[in-house]
Design a protein around this motif. Structure first.
Motif, PDB file in Angstrom:
ATOM      1  N   LEU A 109       0.895  -1.321   0.219  1.00 36.23           N
ATOM      2  CA  LEU A 109       0.149  -0.025   0.131  1.00 36.23           C
ATOM      3  C   LEU A 109       0.832   1.526  -0.098  1.00 36.23           C
ATOM      4  N   PHE A 160      -7.081  -0.439   6.525  1.00 33.92           N
ATOM      5  CA  PHE A 160      -7.807  -0.644   4.825  1.00 33.92           C
ATOM      6  C   PHE A 160      -8.121   0.966   5.097  1.00 33.92           C
ATOM      7  N   THR A 196      -6.378   3.801   3.245  1.00 33.85           N
ATOM      8  CA  THR A 196      -7.044   4.578   1.766  1.00 33.85           C
ATOM      9  C   THR A 196      -7.810   5.981   1.840  1.00 33.85           C
ATOM     10  N   THR A 244      -4.922   8.809   2.017  1.00 35.36           N
ATOM     11  CA  THR A 244      -4.008   8.309   0.623  1.00 35.36           C
ATOM     12  C   THR A 244      -4.630   9.888  -0.351  1.00 35.36           C
ATOM     13  N   ILE A 264      -7.752   3.476  -6.835  1.00 36.35           N
ATOM     14  CA  ILE A 264      -7.805   3.674  -5.806  1.00 36.35           C
ATOM     15  C   ILE A 264      -9.930   2.400  -6.009  1.00 36.35           C
ATOM     16  N   LEU A 307      -8.160  -0.893  -5.898  1.00 33.53           N
ATOM     17  CA  LEU A 307      -8.564  -1.377  -4.026  1.00 33.53           C
ATOM     18  C   LEU A 307      -8.942  -1.645  -3.645  1.00 33.53           C
ATOM     19  N   ILE A 308     -10.435  -1.458  -3.650  1.00 33.28           N
ATOM     20  CA  ILE A 308     -11.696  -1.252  -3.074  1.00 33.28           C
ATOM     21  C   ILE A 308     -12.023  -2.882  -3.382  1.00 33.28           C
ATOM     22  N   SER A 336      -9.771  -5.884  -3.008  1.00 28.31           N
ATOM     23  CA  SER A 336      -9.838  -6.096  -1.841  1.00 28.31           C
ATOM     24  C   SER A 336     -11.181  -6.969  -1.357  1.00 28.31           C
ATOM     25  N   THR A 391      -4.224  -4.773  -3.169  1.00 32.05           N
ATOM     26  CA  THR A 391      -3.300  -4.192  -3.677  1.00 32.05           C
ATOM     27  C   THR A 391      -2.190  -4.708  -3.787  1.00 32.05           C
TER      28      THR A 391
END
Length: 528
Positions: free
Chosen positions: A80, A127, A131, A134, A276, A279-280, A283, A315
């Motif tokens: 990450l 997480f 996230t 960022t 992003i 990533l979500i 994940s 990630t």
């Protein structure tokens, strides 16, 4: 480590107390945590007839064991960190900041957007912190929201939303501890009694709308306000105070920032949004896959089986997506991309060091000297009225979680004990309120403990100095906890969730009204 746990009595409280006290007094986390671990090993060796050399050996055995047990978490964090750096160097963060800056033009909207994003990512607290931090950091910086306030917003919407979301890794962990009381159904019934989570989320939105601050946080926010006597370029807070001391820029960072400035001209909002979102989505899919959802397990059980393994897969997928987005468009070369990956790993080293030491300290307390069992047995043996049990359990859970830096470890110890205390017709009515109080106290201690992984990740996500985050959010957390204590006194006697919530919310808003009155009064006095 396969050593037998001993009963150290009151001495079992020494390691967490020493670590926390030294951290708060010296403002130096690493040595404080290490000395806490060493103290715990000395206590263990005194109880088993060991010597000093053995105690030192056990320290490193415990650290090595915790690195092994939390290997997926370490891999997830370094991946990450790499993703954050490469996305930033692509110009995606800069483009998003410019895009959001046109729509989010003041502190209130920046804080509300951060809080809403925090509530939307409810699958896992770590997480969530990294996230949202960022995504929102460029926006809150532009709107002059302090890094300390950003860290509080991240921390106050991470664990509190996870502990009341039926579909989260936390929900499955709790349900597994209260199988005899009804499992997931019992967890859902505790949600109205989880006063700390509910009131903390309410406080986040109240503070965001009213722009009210107090204690050290007020000073942090005031430091972001423009000074009339300064030139415009001096109105920006020094970078050293906005970033952790551990992340002071090196020559390599300066060169990377120059490359980032070039890439920023080419970067677009999708260069941030696509990785992003990947990533979500990946994940969640990764947690479902690792937990066996595609093999017949229920979704709730699957995501709680091994969430960090799923997060790692997500990630990695986001990092590959970023590579596919950036390199063909020449936002960066393959070498620059890999340099970003390595630099991202470097940025996570301070947070990882704190996490590893905190895990080791928690291991000493739980597995070797029985801190949790000592505190829980003390409560069990005390002759208490069952009507007072929710308030007492909340206090014990808060102390235990703050000392050990883990909500999961705390409710893992206390939930079975609370269930046993409430066995029988007399205690049945107070079971669910007491279970809710256990979870609430665990989250409170985890929220404000300087050795909690969530606290550490919140300061990392905000790029705020860790102990400044602890210092500034503590008064807010304690205020909510005090209201919760009063609420659990009501719960113990009334045993109705809606009356309990109504009384607690009313009390919290009375406190808010007093704070606003005092703020206006001090403002009028200053005006004179």
């Amino acid at each position: 480590m396969n050593l037998e746990m001993i009963e150290a009595g009151w001495f079992s409280l020494l390691p967490p107390l020493i670590a926390i006290t030294l951290a708060l007094l010296t403002k130096e986390v690493y040595s404080s945590l290490f000395l806490g671990i060493l103290t715990g090993m000395f206590v263990y060796c005194l109880g088993t007839g060991g010597n000093v050399l053995q105690a030192i050996t056990y320290v490193f055995d415990m650290i090595a064991a915790k690195i092994g047990e939390n290997g997926y978490m370490i891999i997830f964090l370094v991946l990450l960190g790499s993703l954050v750096v490469v996305v930033s160097r692509s110009g995606g963060s800069n483009a998003y900041g410019e895009w959001a800056g046109k729509r989010i033009k003041n502190k209130t909207s920046a804080k509300l957007t951060t809080a809403l994003l925090g509530l939307l990512i409810f699958v896992d607290d770590g997480f969530n912190c990294l996230t949202v931090g960022t995504v929102m950091r460029p926006v809150t910086d532009k709107c002059k929201v302090s890094r300390e306030k950003l860290a509080y917003l991240l921390d106050a919407t991470a664990a509190p939303i996870c502990i009341i979301a039926p579909i989260s890794s936390w929900a499955v962990a709790v349900a597994s501890e209260v199988e005899e009381a009804g499992g997931l159904n019992a967890f859902i019934r505790t949600i109205p009694y989880n006063l700390y989570a509910i009131l903390t989320i309410a406080m986040v939105f109240f503070l965001s709308v009213t722009d009210l601050d107090f204690g050290p946080m007020k000073k942090a926010e005031e430091s972001m306000r423009p000074k009339e006597s300064m030139r415009p370029e001096e109105n920006i807070r020094p970078k050293e105070s906005m970033q952790p001391k551990e992340n002071i820029r090196s020559k390599e960072n300066i060169r990377s920032e120059a490359r980032e400035a070039v890439a920023a001209k080419k970067g677009r909002v999708p260069d941030l949004a696509v990785p992003i979102l990947t990533l979500i989505v990946c994940s969640i899919l990764g947690m479902a896959y690792v937990g066996g959802y595609f093999e017949g397990q229920s979704f709730a059980e699957a995501i709680g089986e091994n969430p960090t393994a799923g997060l790692t897969l997500g990630t990695f997928a986001a990092l590959l997506t970023a590579m596919a987005l950036y390199i063909p468009r020449r936002l960066m070369s393959l070498r620059e991309f890999m340099d970003g990956v390595v630099d991202g790993i470097k940025t996570m080293i301070p947070a990882l060091l704190i996490l590893i030491l905190a895990w080791a300290l928690g291991g000493v307390c739980r597995e070797m000297i029985g801190t949790g069992l000592f505190v829980s047995n003390f409560v069990t043996k005390a002759d208490l009225s069952l009507s007072l049990l929710p308030a007492v359990v909340f206090t014990v859970a808060a102390f235990l979680s703050f000392s050990m830096g883990t909500a999961w470890g705390t409710f893992g110890i206390l939930l079975p004990i609370v269930s046993m205390i409430c066995v029988g017709a007399e205690g049945a009515d107070v079971l669910i309120p007491s279970l809710g109080a256990t979870l609430a106290g665990s989250v409170f201690g985890d929220h404000c403990s300087p050795i909690s992984d969530t606290t550490i990740l919140a300061s990392t996500g905000a790029q705020c100095e860790h102990l400044k985050h602890v210092e500034t959010q503590l008064p807010y957390a304690v205020l909510v906890a005090a209201v919760c204590f009063a609420g659990y006194l009501v719960a113990g006697f009334v045993r109705n969730p809606w009356i309990t919530i109504a009384a607690s919310v009313l009390l919290l808003f009375l406190v808010f009204a007093v704070l606003l009155y005092l703020e206006k009064k001090s403002g009028r006095a200053a005006g004179k």
